[in-house]
Design a protein around this motif. Structure first.
Motif, PDB file in Angstrom:
ATOM      1  N   SER A  46       0.814  -1.220   0.000  1.00 49.83           N
ATOM      2  CA  SER A  46       0.000   0.000   0.000  1.00 49.83           C
ATOM      3  C   SER A  46       0.846   1.269   0.000  1.00 49.83           C
ATOM      4  N   ARG A  47       2.159   1.102   0.003  1.00 46.65           N
ATOM      5  CA  ARG A  47       3.127   2.205  -0.013  1.00 46.65           C
ATOM      6  C   ARG A  47       3.050   3.106   1.229  1.00 46.65           C
ATOM      7  N   PHE A  48       2.650   2.536   2.366  1.00 45.90           N
ATOM      8  CA  PHE A  48       2.659   3.278   3.625  1.00 45.90           C
ATOM      9  C   PHE A  48       4.008   3.160   4.329  1.00 45.90           C
ATOM     10  N   ILE A  49       4.753   2.106   4.024  1.00 46.69           N
ATOM     11  CA  ILE A  49       6.122   1.969   4.502  1.00 46.69           C
ATOM     12  C   ILE A  49       6.974   1.453   3.352  1.00 46.69           C
ATOM     13  N   ASN A  50       8.282   1.637   3.456  1.00 42.80           N
ATOM     14  CA  ASN A  50       9.191   1.016   2.506  1.00 42.80           C
ATOM     15  C   ASN A  50      10.326   0.364   3.276  1.00 42.80           C
ATOM     16  N   LYS A  51      11.006  -0.540   2.607  1.00 41.95           N
ATOM     17  CA  LYS A  51      12.104  -1.273   3.234  1.00 41.95           C
ATOM     18  C   LYS A  51      13.401  -0.859   2.570  1.00 41.95           C
TER      19      LYS A  51
END
Length: 87
Positions: A46-51
């Motif tokens: 959902s593109r709320f976090i990235n790694k």
């Protein structure tokens, strides 16, 4: 009391604001690894976090979601239930 999905998402996004590895998310979020993996995958999609390498970071989109969640909580439960402003 069992937390709902929104509470868990809120906690994970908050923990990841300054970057966090999976172990930190598990312990600070009071979750197990299986549950954490499920939520991290959903939040990444959902593109709320990235790694980045082994750390997870809340994106600007995730910060906007946190701010919206704060506004909803203020409307439902009063301004004293709002979390501190996201920096």
């Amino acid at each position: 009391m069992k937390r709902n999905r929104q509470d868990i998402i809120y906690d994970i996004l908050t923990i990841c604001i300054n970057g966090a590895n999976k172990t930190k998310i598990v312990y600070e979020g009071n979750l197990n690894f299986r549950t954490t993996n499920h939520y991290l995958n959903d939040l990444i999609k959902s593109r709320f976090i990235n790694k980045e390498r082994d750390e997870y970071h809340t994106t600007q989109r995730g910060i906007s979601l946190l701010e919206s969640m704060n506004l909803v909580n203020a409307q439902l439960y009063g301004p004293d239930k709002m979390e501190p402003a996201i920096s």
